[in-house]
Every structure is written in C-alpha cells, then in structure tokens.
Design an enzyme around this catalytic site. Structure first.
Site, PDB file in Angstrom:
ATOM      1  N   HIS A 175       0.860  -1.136  -0.011  1.00  0.00           N
ATOM      2  CA  HIS A 175      -0.015   0.086   0.224  1.00  0.00           C
ATOM      3  C   HIS A 175       0.900   1.304  -0.008  1.00  0.00           C
ATOM      4  O   HIS A 175       0.808   2.179  -0.867  1.00  0.00           O
ATOM      5  CB  HIS A 175      -0.966   0.093   1.181  1.00  0.00           C
ATOM      6  CG  HIS A 175      -1.956   1.130   1.426  1.00  0.00           C
ATOM      7  ND1 HIS A 175      -3.281   0.783   1.393  1.00  0.00           N
ATOM      8  CD2 HIS A 175      -1.646   2.361   1.573  1.00  0.00           C
ATOM      9  CE1 HIS A 175      -3.857   2.095   1.679  1.00  0.00           C
ATOM     10  NE2 HIS A 175      -2.881   3.112   1.749  1.00  0.00           N
ATOM     11  N   GLU A 176       1.898   1.281   0.779  1.00  0.00           N
ATOM     12  CA  GLU A 176       2.736   2.630   1.090  1.00  0.00           C
ATOM     13  C   GLU A 176       3.555   2.751  -0.022  1.00  0.00           C
ATOM     14  O   GLU A 176       3.846   3.606  -0.595  1.00  0.00           O
ATOM     15  CB  GLU A 176       3.297   2.494   2.279  1.00  0.00           C
ATOM     16  CG  GLU A 176       2.474   2.461   3.604  1.00  0.00           C
ATOM     17  CD  GLU A 176       1.474   3.575   3.657  1.00  0.00           C
ATOM     18  OE1 GLU A 176       1.833   4.556   3.150  1.00  0.00           O
ATOM     19  OE2 GLU A 176       0.238   3.363   4.214  1.00  0.00           O
ATOM     20  N   HIS A 179       1.771   4.094  -3.089  1.00  0.00           N
ATOM     21  CA  HIS A 179       1.536   5.636  -2.985  1.00  0.00           C
ATOM     22  C   HIS A 179       2.941   6.476  -3.529  1.00  0.00           C
ATOM     23  O   HIS A 179       3.001   7.188  -4.126  1.00  0.00           O
ATOM     24  CB  HIS A 179       1.610   5.902  -1.671  1.00  0.00           C
ATOM     25  CG  HIS A 179       0.183   5.774  -1.113  1.00  0.00           C
ATOM     26  ND1 HIS A 179      -1.199   5.841  -1.783  1.00  0.00           N
ATOM     27  CD2 HIS A 179      -0.473   5.553   0.204  1.00  0.00           C
ATOM     28  CE1 HIS A 179      -2.071   5.740  -1.176  1.00  0.00           C
ATOM     29  NE2 HIS A 179      -1.824   5.596   0.314  1.00  0.00           N
ATOM     30  N   HIS A 185      -5.451   6.333  -3.145  1.00  0.00           N
ATOM     31  CA  HIS A 185      -6.360   5.548  -2.674  1.00  0.00           C
ATOM     32  C   HIS A 185      -7.413   5.265  -3.812  1.00  0.00           C
ATOM     33  O   HIS A 185      -7.926   6.327  -4.400  1.00  0.00           O
ATOM     34  CB  HIS A 185      -7.093   6.070  -1.379  1.00  0.00           C
ATOM     35  CG  HIS A 185      -6.039   6.079  -0.013  1.00  0.00           C
ATOM     36  ND1 HIS A 185      -5.926   7.207   0.487  1.00  0.00           N
ATOM     37  CD2 HIS A 185      -5.310   5.077   0.300  1.00  0.00           C
ATOM     38  CE1 HIS A 185      -5.094   6.938   1.494  1.00  0.00           C
ATOM     39  NE2 HIS A 185      -4.651   5.620   1.645  1.00  0.00           N
TER      40      HIS A 185
END
Length: 451
Positions: A175-176, A179, A185
């Site tokens: 997830h990070e 980014h 998101h």
C-alpha cells in the site's frame, strides 16, 4: 522473489456429502506450501497518530489521520525515472519496538525483510525495480514511526515512508510503496460516488484522505475494486463511513491482500510491456518482469493462466445439491507475509451455471477488511476482480438462494493467518445456459466475460 523463513506441508481436510443420496466420503488433501514468514502485528490502518501530526511534512498521505489538503493531486505523477526506485533504510528501521512481542531469531531485521519482500513482490509482477542506495539524492527512506505514511509519487529528494509496528502487514507495505510510485487511494477516484456512500464524522470532513481527485489530476485505468489494498475499511471514520453501494462488499473494504488489478494499475502507469504478448487465458496478461509467462488472476495458474492452480480441490457438481466442508490451516498461529490458502474448483458440464452457497463458517475472526481470514466465492464473470469476502457469521444465511456463477469452473478461495478455519458449503448446477447471458468488458480493456 526473496524469502525469509520457510515452512511447508499443510493438510486440508475435506468432506463431501451428496445431500440427495446421503452418501458421504472423506478425502484428505496434502499440498506443499512454501510461505515467507514475518511477524504481523496490530490493526487496520488508522490508530493513534493524531498527536504526531505536527512533525509530518506536507504533500504526504498519512493513513487514518486527519490532514487538510496535503496530498499531491496526481494519480501517476511524478514517476520514477526508468521505473527504478532507490531506497535506503534508516538505522532505526529494523527492530520492532513492541517489547511485549517475543520474537525469535532475526527479529532485529524483521521490518526490513517485510519491506524487501513487498518490493520483490512488486518487481516480480511489474517493470518497477528497487535498488538500495543511501547516497543518491532522490530516494525513499524507510523510517520507523508511530504513524503509517508515504509521499505520493517521486519528489526529487529524500522522501520518507513511515512504517510503525501496527502497520506490519504485507499488504500495508505494498500500500505505502504504491503511494510512493504515484498511486492514490481507491476511494479517491473521481467515480467513487458511483460505488460508495461517504458519511464521515465531523472531525474527518476536511481530511484529504477522503477527497475525490478529479481529472485532469487523476485517471482510472482499472475498474473500481472494493478489494484493493488501497481501499480503506467501511468503518474507518465511524460506522458506515465508507458504505459500499453493493452491501455484500461491506467486510471486503480494507482487505490487505494485494490484487490482480493493483499490480495492473502499476503496469499501466509505468507503461510496462513486453516486446511480444503471450496468449494469456482468463484475463491474464504477459508478465513484464518475465516475458515468458503470464500474470494470472487469483486461483489460475500455468504459463498461460489456462488452468486452475495445481493444489486446488476438484469437485464435480450435479443437478442436485451436494454438501462439502473444508478445513484450512492448523491449530498453530502462523504470522506470515502471505496467508495459508486453499482453492476449491467446482466443475459442471459445459455451458451449465453453477450455484453455491456458504452454509457455515467456524473459527473465523470477524473484522473490518477480513484480514485475518476469509472466504471468497469467485462467482462474478470477471475472473480478475475481487468478489465479496466472507469472514463473519452474520454474513452467512443457509436459507439464501446462493450465488449463481458466471464462471465454469467456479473457484472458491479460503485463506487464513489465524489457526484452523472450517467452511461448509453446498453446490449444484442449474438448468440454465451460461451462454444465454450477454458478454461484456470491464470498460478498460477488451477481455470479454459473461455479465
């Protein structure tokens, strides 16, 4: 892909019952699993970080904390040159700080190993590569923290990824990293109101984590996916704060398994391609990291994705209901980067529609996101999309009509991080032709499936 620690040999216990003829038989399926193990601790993103906001730079996504308009409003920009990401570990980014967790050997590097595993996973399915370099000026710096956060995209200087103990989950690491590669998101998509009813509490009304990012600052390249690792839970800002318009997805939001469409998003953003394309089946596509194989949707395998995974349990449906149960995992708690998984393949005569319903689940942990364990019936026509995940007893209604699948064979995926889980289900095929349904696409590519 780099591995940490390994274990193998899991037993799936399976029972099938012909409900019409009352004939039972038992089978035991032993299959070999090799999983990379790392400590997983904590909770969903969004715990105990507000007090540290004053130390957080701007233009950064801070998971689960209130931030006012601090996000870089571009989905895929700026990108890392040549899809190559440089990184460095802060000296403190190694050992878990929680003393109550008694770890065995190698605990002093557990965070680094998890992040390395996540980077290797991304590199194995995309053209993005990661190289450790602590002197180059443009790089990611992994930092221990009390909040989970990342810049969006490359910022032409040292940029931190903050990764605390409570964020220690494989999907959270991906997830990070997504980014940092420039991906926002899922619930920031400009079409999100077609899929969500957003009901934030007063404190979160100005939180940029929940703002829609509209064109020309964002583009959509895959369908809206409730199961994306980049989606927050339904209760992230209080009960029903992100309410899916397809309510069967309520527990799926916030799931931290990394999906097929998550990796396709990166490949599209960085234009990852091979010189020639393979004829991949079931919606798969040529792996830009290894052009001799396809990237397959969950449950499919083989070089061309033309078969179900090798260790799946094979069942044959009839025109009457059959009943089965399957037990996955063990009595020993295992902390892993990837759950113990089992796949069930229900087969029926060609062009028949398969119907299945979950009758009972046992020893499941009910939580937002179904991150500890879950059951996914792959009944939708698109084999690539995440279907609703079941992990709570109130999601099970034995009296319901079940799911009519647009796929034959039909796959069921069961996964667990926590102990041994048991699922009881019924299945049959109905006197209805699959080909009587129209075909469609997901609107983003040309792959056709039954709607």
């Amino acid at each position: 892909m780099g591995n940490l620690f390994k274990f193998s040999l899991n037993c799936i216990k399976y029972r099938s019952e012909n409900l019409e003829k009352s004939k039972m038989f038992y089978q035991y399926f032993y299959f070999h699993l090799t999983l990379s193990i790392v400590l997983i601790y904590g909770s969903d993103i969004g715990k105990d970080a507000n007090e540290h906001m004053s130390s957080v730079p701007k233009k950064i996504i801070i998971e689960g904390t209130r931030q006012k308009r601090q996000v870089v409003t571009k989905l895929f920009s700026p990108q890392w040159s040549n899809a190559k990401v440089f990184y460095c570990n802060a000296d403190s980014f190694s050992k878990l700080q929680l003393k109550k967790l008694k770890l065995k050997k190698n605990s002093d590097t557990v965070k680094r190993k998890l992040m390395k595993f996540a980077m290797n996973f991304i590199s194995s399915q995309t053209c993005v590569t990661f190289e450790e370099n602590c002197t180059i000026s443009t790089r990611i710096k992994f930092v221990d923290s009390t909040f989970c956060a990342s810049y969006v995209g490359m910022i032409n200087s040292v940029q931190e990824i903050y990764f605390p103990d409570w964020c220690m989950r494989f999907g959270s690491a991906v997830h990070e990293l997504m980014h940092a590669l420039g991906v926002l998101h899922t619930h920031a998509r400009f079409d999100r109101d077609n899929f969500l009813n957003v009901n934030l509490n007063k404190d979160d009304e100005d939180d940029s984590n929940f703002e829609i990012v509209s064109p020309p600052f964002s583009i959509n390249v895959v369908p809206y996916e409730y199961g994306s690792t980049l989606h927050y839970t339904a209760d992230v800002s209080g009960t029903n704060s992100l309410l899916p318009k397809q309510m069967e997805y309520y527990r799926t939001l916030g799931n931290r398994r990394v999906t097929f469409y998550d990796m396709l998003t990166i490949n599209t953003a960085y234009n990852c391609k091979c010189p020639s394309e393979l004829l991949c089946a079931n919606g798969g596509y040529t792996n830009p990291s290894n052009c001799l194989e396809c990237i397959c949707p969950l449950g499919y395998g083989g070089v061309l994705c033309d078969r179900v995974v090798a260790c799946s349990v094979q069942l044959s449906a009839d025109s009457y209901w059959k009943g089965s149960w399957i037990s996955v995992g063990s009595s020993v708690l295992r902390d892993t980067t990837d759950p113990v998984k089992a796949f069930i393949s229900i087969n029926a005569p060609k062009d028949k529609i398969i119907e299945v319903k979950i009758v009972k689940i046992e020893n499941f942990s009910c939580d937002s996101g179904c991150n500890n364990n879950g059951v996914e019936i792959k009944y939708m026509g698109d084999p690539r999309i995440t279907n609703p995940i079941i992990c709570c007893e109130n999601q099970v209604d034995p009296s319901n009509k079940g799911y009519k699948a647009k796929l034959n064979p039909l796959l069921i995926n069961i996964y667990t991080f926590l102990g041994k889980n048991k699922v009881t289900f019924h299945y049959r095929y109905v006197n209805e032709r699959l080909s009587s349904y129209n075909k469609t696409t997901n609107g983003y590519d040309n792959y056709e499936y039954y709607a």
